[in-house]
Design a protein around this motif. Structure first.
Motif, PDB file in Angstrom:
ATOM      1  N   PRO A  31       0.830  -1.225   0.000  1.00  0.00           N
ATOM      2  CA  PRO A  31       0.000   0.000   0.000  1.00  0.00           C
ATOM      3  C   PRO A  31       0.856   1.264   0.000  1.00  0.00           C
ATOM      4  O   PRO A  31       0.508   2.258  -0.647  1.00  0.00           O
ATOM      5  CB  PRO A  31      -0.782  -0.111   1.314  1.00  0.00           C
ATOM      6  CG  PRO A  31      -0.689  -1.515   1.716  1.00  0.00           C
ATOM      7  CD  PRO A  31       0.569  -2.069   1.161  1.00  0.00           C
ATOM      8  N   LEU A  32       1.967   1.176   0.726  1.00  0.00           N
ATOM      9  CA  LEU A  32       2.854   2.324   0.813  1.00  0.00           C
ATOM     10  C   LEU A  32       3.434   2.657  -0.558  1.00  0.00           C
ATOM     11  O   LEU A  32       3.415   3.807  -1.012  1.00  0.00           O
ATOM     12  CB  LEU A  32       3.979   1.976   1.792  1.00  0.00           C
ATOM     13  CG  LEU A  32       4.730   3.144   2.401  1.00  0.00           C
ATOM     14  CD1 LEU A  32       3.788   3.985   3.231  1.00  0.00           C
ATOM     15  CD2 LEU A  32       5.870   2.605   3.258  1.00  0.00           C
ATOM     16  N   VAL A  33       3.899   1.609  -1.227  1.00  0.00           N
ATOM     17  CA  VAL A  33       4.461   1.794  -2.570  1.00  0.00           C
ATOM     18  C   VAL A  33       3.384   2.366  -3.497  1.00  0.00           C
ATOM     19  O   VAL A  33       3.635   3.265  -4.308  1.00  0.00           O
ATOM     20  CB  VAL A  33       4.990   0.448  -3.112  1.00  0.00           C
ATOM     21  CG1 VAL A  33       5.353   0.559  -4.589  1.00  0.00           C
ATOM     22  CG2 VAL A  33       6.196   0.003  -2.298  1.00  0.00           C
ATOM     23  N   GLY A  39       1.283   9.311  -6.160  1.00  0.00           N
ATOM     24  CA  GLY A  39       1.677  10.709  -6.048  1.00  0.00           C
ATOM     25  C   GLY A  39       2.400  11.214  -7.283  1.00  0.00           C
ATOM     26  O   GLY A  39       2.440  12.419  -7.529  1.00  0.00           O
ATOM     27  N   PHE A  40       2.981  10.295  -8.034  1.00  0.00           N
ATOM     28  CA  PHE A  40       3.730  10.708  -9.228  1.00  0.00           C
ATOM     29  C   PHE A  40       2.962  10.442 -10.521  1.00  0.00           C
ATOM     30  O   PHE A  40       3.526  10.500 -11.609  1.00  0.00           O
ATOM     31  CB  PHE A  40       5.087   9.998  -9.260  1.00  0.00           C
ATOM     32  CG  PHE A  40       6.010  10.462  -8.175  1.00  0.00           C
ATOM     33  CD1 PHE A  40       6.676  11.680  -8.294  1.00  0.00           C
ATOM     34  CD2 PHE A  40       6.183   9.719  -7.023  1.00  0.00           C
ATOM     35  CE1 PHE A  40       7.515  12.124  -7.282  1.00  0.00           C
ATOM     36  CE2 PHE A  40       7.005  10.161  -6.007  1.00  0.00           C
ATOM     37  CZ  PHE A  40       7.670  11.366  -6.133  1.00  0.00           C
ATOM     38  N   GLY A  61       0.985  16.024  -9.093  1.00  0.00           N
ATOM     39  CA  GLY A  61       0.347  15.867  -7.790  1.00  0.00           C
ATOM     40  C   GLY A  61       0.977  16.787  -6.757  1.00  0.00           C
ATOM     41  O   GLY A  61       0.268  17.442  -5.963  1.00  0.00           O
ATOM     42  N   TYR A  62       2.295  16.879  -6.767  1.00  0.00           N
ATOM     43  CA  TYR A  62       2.984  17.702  -5.780  1.00  0.00           C
ATOM     44  C   TYR A  62       2.737  19.188  -6.023  1.00  0.00           C
ATOM     45  O   TYR A  62       2.564  19.964  -5.087  1.00  0.00           O
ATOM     46  CB  TYR A  62       4.484  17.379  -5.781  1.00  0.00           C
ATOM     47  CG  TYR A  62       4.748  16.058  -5.120  1.00  0.00           C
ATOM     48  CD1 TYR A  62       4.992  15.980  -3.761  1.00  0.00           C
ATOM     49  CD2 TYR A  62       4.669  14.872  -5.844  1.00  0.00           C
ATOM     50  CE1 TYR A  62       5.188  14.771  -3.140  1.00  0.00           C
ATOM     51  CE2 TYR A  62       4.851  13.650  -5.235  1.00  0.00           C
ATOM     52  CZ  TYR A  62       5.112  13.601  -3.873  1.00  0.00           C
ATOM     53  OH  TYR A  62       5.284  12.401  -3.258  1.00  0.00           O
ATOM     54  N   VAL A 279      -3.591  14.054  -3.241  1.00  0.00           N
ATOM     55  CA  VAL A 279      -3.829  13.419  -1.940  1.00  0.00           C
ATOM     56  C   VAL A 279      -2.680  12.456  -1.618  1.00  0.00           C
ATOM     57  O   VAL A 279      -2.131  12.453  -0.512  1.00  0.00           O
ATOM     58  CB  VAL A 279      -5.174  12.666  -1.938  1.00  0.00           C
ATOM     59  CG1 VAL A 279      -5.337  11.883  -0.640  1.00  0.00           C
ATOM     60  CG2 VAL A 279      -6.312  13.633  -2.141  1.00  0.00           C
ATOM     61  N   ALA A 280      -2.313  11.668  -2.641  1.00  0.00           N
ATOM     62  CA  ALA A 280      -1.227  10.701  -2.430  1.00  0.00           C
ATOM     63  C   ALA A 280       0.087  11.420  -2.139  1.00  0.00           C
ATOM     64  O   ALA A 280       0.877  10.977  -1.300  1.00  0.00           O
ATOM     65  CB  ALA A 280      -1.082   9.802  -3.655  1.00  0.00           C
TER      66      ALA A 280
END
Ligand SMILES: Nc1ncnc2c1ncn2[C@@H]1O[C@H](COP(=O)(O)OP(=O)(O)OP(=O)(O)O)[C@@H](O)[C@H]1O
Ligand SMILES: [Mg+2]
Lengths: 312, 365
Positions: A31-33, A39-40, A61-62, A279-280
């Motif tokens: 899930p972390l990955v 996010g990218f 995203g950023y 969000v990510a």
């Protein structure tokens, strides 16, 4: 040592144990990955079905996380060609950046409140735990039980009274208020954990120091603290994780001034459609401090677990 | 170097009295043993002397100065703990130098002193090792090093050899005693091992239930116990107790043991009622001419001697006899007790009656 030894696992057992650990690590980290990858992604890649594992990374995203943007008519866009890389990213959607978002501010709030309350919990907890561990205190066991009993209900059960009291004394939506609250919640855990660790340190160390000419406080500071480092580090990590991730009180008690990141991150979705990459990106950045903190303290967690010089 | 005098020292923990009213004097340069069974208050006494525990009442004089209420650091003593209390995160050098550094001594001077101590203890080779990897014997030496490096007035040691296995204990005990003889510093040593106390001590205090039972040189304590507790605690096998009802007059030289007269040292005290005759196993002889008869229950061969267990009118008696003396189990023999070594106790309180033989030894109590 023979292959039938009880203490030494066989090659097959080692292989199996290794495979289990790897499998568990993969499952935990997936899930972390996924969050970091999302996010990218571009918003359309993020919601693509079937899910995209290979994609072209972007910082969209950023950029969206840190900015507020507004849609512009084509003539305005034509009149103001994008200058920087982030202007170019938002220009793809006929938008220009009108200012920073509140994420930075919220993140900073989280840092101040999270680390502030962690510091206080550990600082006060260490002194209290030392006193409980070393001194004859009347009704010690009862006091310890009372301290722990504050954790016997979910903290949120007292949210309404706290909300009202905070309003009355002007602590709502202040950093001090949130630090105080998280410290209060964490302190019982901190006292109990640290008392356990300090109990493990033989009192002879301090007594040797007292005989060698130290005062009680010097003995505490120079002899007990270094040996309690392991306990202090792990207690600090637990306190930080709680304060950092706390959501319910933050939603209820903070808004304009002292809002922390957890209640803020979900609101990103609402700004300009479902912006999952933003969000990510927020979640990824949010993870970093606790991860860094834990990694920094990790060597303390491992060190000194075996007190070689002490006869048990 | 110091003389230490304890007077009416008492310690209460709540309603429990750990030390009742101890008084004894430790002369300058003595190797002094605090001996007693577990829980009798040895550690508590030593901790009060060191300043780690405040006495409920009583006085402690170190070189004539009353220190009972003073801080540990003001008494200039060193303490070797029951567990060594070395700092695991420091090297041997760091540990030994620690007391000096904490007093603000310069790095260079500390280095010289540490080196000197390491030479005395023969641990120069391990100075830069960390504590974790050391054997328990070396840890013990380091702990000693940390104590002697400060050149304190006195050393207090609480069962310092407790962590070592039996074989090595003996070796370390000799080493300790030799070290003491070289340095000549007053040493107070706590142990529950009567053999250790007898071997190492110049003087011994025997404690029980917070009370000083006897205080004196090992030989006197062995030969002339002041109480039945001491008689029983010291020596293995312990002293035989023959309980009887009767009387002994001041100045008399025999008691009547169920019709058999038994010679005793000239009695100074008179007593009647329940009495106990104490005689060590090595002072029990076989004598066919004796009217005091006993049945041989068992024999235990120990090389040069044997321990013979006998059943007599006053209970079981153990005798230590030469190994070549043949004794058959089931045989009935006559017993004689060496009259110069007998101690009479009054049966109720277990105190020794004074006689011409023991009055000098009991003088301390
Ligand atoms: N801090 C304390 N609070 C309450 N009771 C105590 C305390 N310290 C010691 N005691 C009690 O006082 C008595 C004497 O204890 P002490 O440690 O002096 O015995 P000791 O002779 O050293 O025994 P050991 O051979 O087991 O070390 C014991 O019954 C012990 O339980
Ligand atoms: Mg003890």
């Amino acid at each position: 040592m023979s292959s039938t030894s009880i203490t030494e696992p066989s090659a097959g057992q080692k292989w199996f144990a290794g495979a289990l650990v790897v499998a568990y690590a993969l499952i935990s980290i997936l899930p972390l990955v996924w969050i970091i990858a999302t996010g990218f992604k571009t918003p359309s890649d993020a919601i693509a079905y079937p899910p995209k594992v290979v994609f072209e990374p972007t910082l969209e995203g950023y950029v969206n996380l840190f900015t507020t943007r507004t849609r512009q008519p084509p003539e305005v866009m034509a009149a103001n060609p994008p200058e920087t890389w982030y202007d170019r990213i938002v220009a793809q959607y006929d938008m220009t950046i009108v200012g920073p978002s509140r994420f930075g501010e919220r993140f900073l709030n989280s840092v101040v409140i999270g680390f502030g309350s962690t510091f206080l919990s550990v600082f006060l907890g260490t002194f209290a735990a030392y006193a409980f561990s070393r001194f004859r205190i009347p009704a010690k066991d009862d006091l310890l039980f009372f301290i722990l009993s504050t954790r016997m209900m979910p903290p949120i059960a007292v949210a309404i009274p706290i909300f009202l009291m905070y309003r009355a004394v002007g602590l709502s939506d202040t950093h001090a208020g949130m630090i105080l609250l998280y410290t209060a919640v964490n302190l019982s855990l901190s006292v109990w954990l640290l008392k356990g660790f300090i109990d493990e340190i033989p009192v002879e160390y301090e007594e040797a120091a007292l005989i060698d000419g130290y005062t009680r406080f010097q003995a505490f500071y120079k002899v007990v603290l270094p040996q309690a480092a392991t306990g202090i580090a792990s207690t600090a990590i637990f306190c930080l994780i709680f304060a950092w991730n706390e959501y319910a009180f933050a939603v209820l008690l903070t808004s304009g001034q002292a809002q922390t990141a957890p209640p803020f991150i979900p609101t990103i979705i609402g700004v300009g459609g479902q912006d999952w990459p933003a969000v990510a990106a927020g979640a990824t950045l949010f993870l970093l401090p606790v991860m860094v903190f834990t990694i920094l303290l990790r060597k303390h967690l491992l060190r000194g677990i075996t007190f070689g010089a002490v006869r048990k | 170097m110091a003389q230490i005098r304890i007077q009416n020292l008492r310690k209460d923990f709540g309603a429990f009295t750990a030390v009742r009213s101890s008084s004894f004097t430790i002369e300058d340069g003595e190797f002094f043993m605090l001996l007693g069974p577990s829980g009798c208050g040895k550690t508590t006494t030593l901790r009060m002397m060191a300043g780690l525990e405040l006495p409920t009442s009583g006085e402690i004089y170190i070189d004539g100065e009353e220190v009972a209420q003073k801080r540990a650091s003001q008494r200039d003593i060193a303490f070797v703990f029951q567990m060594f209390a070395l700092y695991p995160h420091m090297t041997v050098r760091g540990n030994i130098g620690y007391p000096l550094r904490s007093q603000g001594m310069s790095r260079a001077e500390t280095g010289v002193r540490v080196q000197e101590v390491a030479r005395i203890l023969g641990i120069e080779a391990i100075l830069d090792k960390s504590i974790g990897g050391l054997s328990s014997g070396d840890r013990q030496r380091v702990a000693l090093g940390r104590a002697i490096v400060r050149r304190p007035k006195a050393f207090f040691m609480d069962e310092p050899l407790g962590a070592l296995d039996a074989e090595f204990r003996e070796h370390m005990a000799e080493e300790l005693r030799a070290l003491h003889d070289r340095m000549g510093a007053t040493t107070v040593y706590v142990t529950h091992d009567q053999l250790e106390a007898m071997q190492m001590g110049d003087k011994i205090v025997v404690m029980n239930h917070g009370v000083v039972e006897q205080f004196g040189v090992p030989q006197d304590i062995y030969d002339w116990p002041a109480t039945m507790f001491v008689a029983n605690f010291i020596g293995s096998p312990s002293m035989n107790f023959l309980r009887f009802d009767g009387m002994v007059g001041a100045g008399s030289q025999s008691v009547d043991l169920s019709g058999v007269p038994v010679e005793i040292p000239l009695s100074r005290d008179g007593a009647s009622g329940r009495l106990v005759l104490g005689v060590r196993p090595e002072h029990v002889r076989l004598d066919d001419g004796s009217r005091y008869r006993a049945l041989v229950l068992a024999t235990e061969y120990l090389g040069t001697t044997q321990i013979v267990t006998l059943s007599a009118a006053h209970g079981e008696i153990k005798a230590r006899l030469p190994a070549d003396r043949h004794v058959g189990v089931g045989e009935t023999v006559g017993l004689r007790f060496d009259p110069r070594t007998i101690t009479l106790f009054e049966g109720e309180r277990g105190r020794a009656l004074r006689s011409a033989a023991n009055e000098r030894s009991l003088g301390h109590v």
